[in-house]
Design a protein around this motif. Structure first.
Motif, PDB file in Angstrom:
ATOM      1  N   UNK A  25      10.498  35.411  52.339  1.00 20.35           N
ATOM      2  CA  UNK A  25       9.273  34.920  51.698  1.00 20.35           C
ATOM      3  C   UNK A  25       9.218  35.255  50.213  1.00 20.35           C
ATOM      4  N   UNK A  26       9.642  36.436  49.841  1.00 14.99           N
ATOM      5  CA  UNK A  26       9.555  36.830  48.435  1.00 14.99           C
ATOM      6  C   UNK A  26      10.359  35.892  47.540  1.00 14.99           C
ATOM      7  N   UNK A  27      11.542  35.540  47.974  1.00 12.19           N
ATOM      8  CA  UNK A  27      12.383  34.625  47.194  1.00 12.19           C
ATOM      9  C   UNK A  27      11.738  33.250  47.095  1.00 12.19           C
ATOM     10  N   UNK A  28      11.179  32.773  48.203  1.00 11.67           N
ATOM     11  CA  UNK A  28      10.556  31.449  48.209  1.00 11.67           C
ATOM     12  C   UNK A  28       9.357  31.401  47.263  1.00 11.67           C
ATOM     13  N   UNK A  29       8.473  32.393  47.355  1.00 10.33           N
ATOM     14  CA  UNK A  29       7.282  32.415  46.504  1.00 10.33           C
ATOM     15  C   UNK A  29       7.677  32.605  45.038  1.00 10.33           C
ATOM     16  N   UNK A  30       8.680  33.436  44.800  1.00 12.81           N
ATOM     17  CA  UNK A  30       9.135  33.649  43.418  1.00 12.81           C
ATOM     18  C   UNK A  30       9.629  32.353  42.790  1.00 12.81           C
ATOM     19  N   UNK A  42      -0.998  27.862  45.556  1.00 12.68           N
ATOM     20  CA  UNK A  42      -0.098  28.036  46.693  1.00 12.68           C
ATOM     21  C   UNK A  42      -0.885  28.610  47.863  1.00 12.68           C
ATOM     22  N   UNK A  43      -0.865  27.877  48.980  1.00  9.17           N
ATOM     23  CA  UNK A  43      -1.480  28.356  50.214  1.00  9.17           C
ATOM     24  C   UNK A  43      -0.389  28.864  51.144  1.00  9.17           C
ATOM     25  N   UNK A  44      -0.362  30.156  51.381  1.00 11.31           N
ATOM     26  CA  UNK A  44       0.574  30.774  52.322  1.00 11.31           C
ATOM     27  C   UNK A  44      -0.186  31.003  53.618  1.00 11.31           C
ATOM     28  N   UNK A  58       1.076  39.498  50.334  1.00 15.61           N
ATOM     29  CA  UNK A  58      -0.021  40.113  49.562  1.00 15.61           C
ATOM     30  C   UNK A  58       0.474  40.907  48.356  1.00 15.61           C
ATOM     31  N   UNK A  59       1.785  41.021  48.181  1.00 15.97           N
ATOM     32  CA  UNK A  59       2.306  41.752  47.023  1.00 15.97           C
ATOM     33  C   UNK A  59       2.151  40.962  45.725  1.00 15.97           C
ATOM     34  N   UNK A  60       1.992  39.659  45.845  1.00  9.17           N
ATOM     35  CA  UNK A  60       1.944  38.824  44.650  1.00  9.17           C
ATOM     36  C   UNK A  60       0.540  38.835  44.050  1.00  9.17           C
ATOM     37  N   UNK A  61       0.463  39.292  42.815  1.00  8.94           N
ATOM     38  CA  UNK A  61      -0.823  39.387  42.128  1.00  8.94           C
ATOM     39  C   UNK A  61      -0.996  38.194  41.196  1.00  8.94           C
ATOM     40  N   UNK A  62      -1.231  37.048  41.795  1.00  8.21           N
ATOM     41  CA  UNK A  62      -1.421  35.819  41.030  1.00  8.21           C
ATOM     42  C   UNK A  62      -2.594  35.086  41.664  1.00  8.21           C
ATOM     43  N   UNK A  63      -3.607  34.781  40.864  1.00 14.30           N
ATOM     44  CA  UNK A  63      -4.821  34.180  41.420  1.00 14.30           C
ATOM     45  C   UNK A  63      -4.569  32.786  41.993  1.00 14.30           C
ATOM     46  N   UNK A  66      -2.989  32.044  47.501  1.00  6.49           N
ATOM     47  CA  UNK A  66      -3.979  32.403  48.516  1.00  6.49           C
ATOM     48  C   UNK A  66      -3.270  32.609  49.846  1.00  6.49           C
ATOM     49  N   UNK A  67      -3.448  33.779  50.434  1.00  6.48           N
ATOM     50  CA  UNK A  67      -2.822  34.117  51.716  1.00  6.48           C
ATOM     51  C   UNK A  67      -3.879  34.015  52.808  1.00  6.48           C
ATOM     52  N   UNK A  68      -3.579  33.214  53.827  1.00  6.16           N
ATOM     53  CA  UNK A  68      -4.506  33.037  54.944  1.00  6.16           C
ATOM     54  C   UNK A  68      -3.845  33.546  56.217  1.00  6.16           C
ATOM     55  N   UNK A  69      -4.503  34.484  56.870  1.00 10.80           N
ATOM     56  CA  UNK A  69      -3.963  35.083  58.093  1.00 10.80           C
ATOM     57  C   UNK A  69      -5.096  35.336  59.073  1.00 10.80           C
TER      58      UNK A  69
END
Length: 260
Positions: A25-30, A42-44, A58-63, A66-69
């Motif tokens: 996931x980190x590579x994809x979001x990056x 980006x809706x994760x 949740x490590x990504x600090x970019x407004x 948005x992480x939905x769980x």
């Protein structure tokens, strides 16, 4: 909508369902954070992961992210439909949690859609990577709708799902259905007669390809089910018979290639 709120609304909503994708996931979001095009959200959507997917997201600090769980496992089709209802952009782009978008992917797709308003959905060519990240080939697709959708009963409609970028209104009109790993082809087939598809003639995404006999079996069965629904409902069972034949030809071809 006021001029101020319209200006603050992202033009592209990227939808990324993920299930147990902590390792990739980190590579994809990056790869999304590194886009040359910046007007996106980006809706994760976590699908009940049991690994550290939510922690990684949740490590990504970019407004813009948005992480939905909610802790439930509903499947990719349900999560994609959920994301479509939450999308605020003019366009929706697809992305999988184990893939990698090249920096100019969004800018080129948005530019194409803005200059070709009759096109509903645009994809790109892809590079295939194995589990270790090694290059194992490429997939090149036709550029124009007539070529992309030619003989859908013989072959798949050639717009690679993780590369989709299209009008939000189109996604809202054509909902995903859960058809055994064929939710993308099912949607493309149902919509193709009243839609326009295109592909950009360049590789703009790395696609992680991991062969599984079980997944291939489910996918081929799902393809047969999808063809059955579409052609029987249209009253042309001859095409269903032909498509079913080719589905099983493809399955046995893949099986014996892997065995050799």
């Amino acid at each position: 909508m006021t001029k101020k709120s319209a200006a603050n609304t992202p033009k592209v909503t990227i939808i990324m369902p993920v299930y147990n994708g902590a390792k990739t996931l980190e590579r994809a979001v990056s790869s999304i954070l590194n886009q040359t095009y910046h007007n996106w959200q980006l809706l994760v959507l976590d699908d009940g992961s049991t690994d550290e997917t939510i922690e990684v997201a949740n490590r990504f600090c970019d407004i813009r992210i948005q992480v939905l769980a909610e802790g439930q496992h509903k499947g990719i089709a349900a999560r994609l439909n959920q994301a479509v209802t939450l999308a605020t952009g003019k366009y929706i782009a697809r992305m999988d949690s184990d893939d990698f978008s090249y920096p100019e992917r969004l800018s080129k797709q948005v530019e194409f859609l803005e200059t070709h308003p009759s096109v509903d959905l645009v994809g790109t060519h892809i590079r295939l990577l194995n589990r270790e990240g090694q290059d194992i080939g490429t997939r090149v697709f036709p550029s124009y709708h007539a070529q992309i959708t030619a003989r859908p009963w013989l072959k798949s409609i050639s717009v690679a799902h993780p590369t989709w970028c299209g009008k939000t209104a189109w996604f809202q009109q054509w909902k995903y259905r859960d058809i055994l790993k064929n939710e993308d082809q099912d949607l493309l087939l149902r919509a193709h007669e009243g839609s326009t598809y295109a592909n950009l003639p360049e590789i703009l995404l790395d696609y992680t390809f991991i062969y599984s006999f079980r997944k291939s079996l489910f996918s081929r069965w799902g393809s047969a089910l999808m063809m059955h629904r579409f052609y029987i409902q249209k009253g042309v069972p001859i095409w269903y018979t032909i498509s079913l034949f080719f589905v099983f030809i493809k399955f046995f071809r893949d099986f014996f290639i892997r065995r050799c």
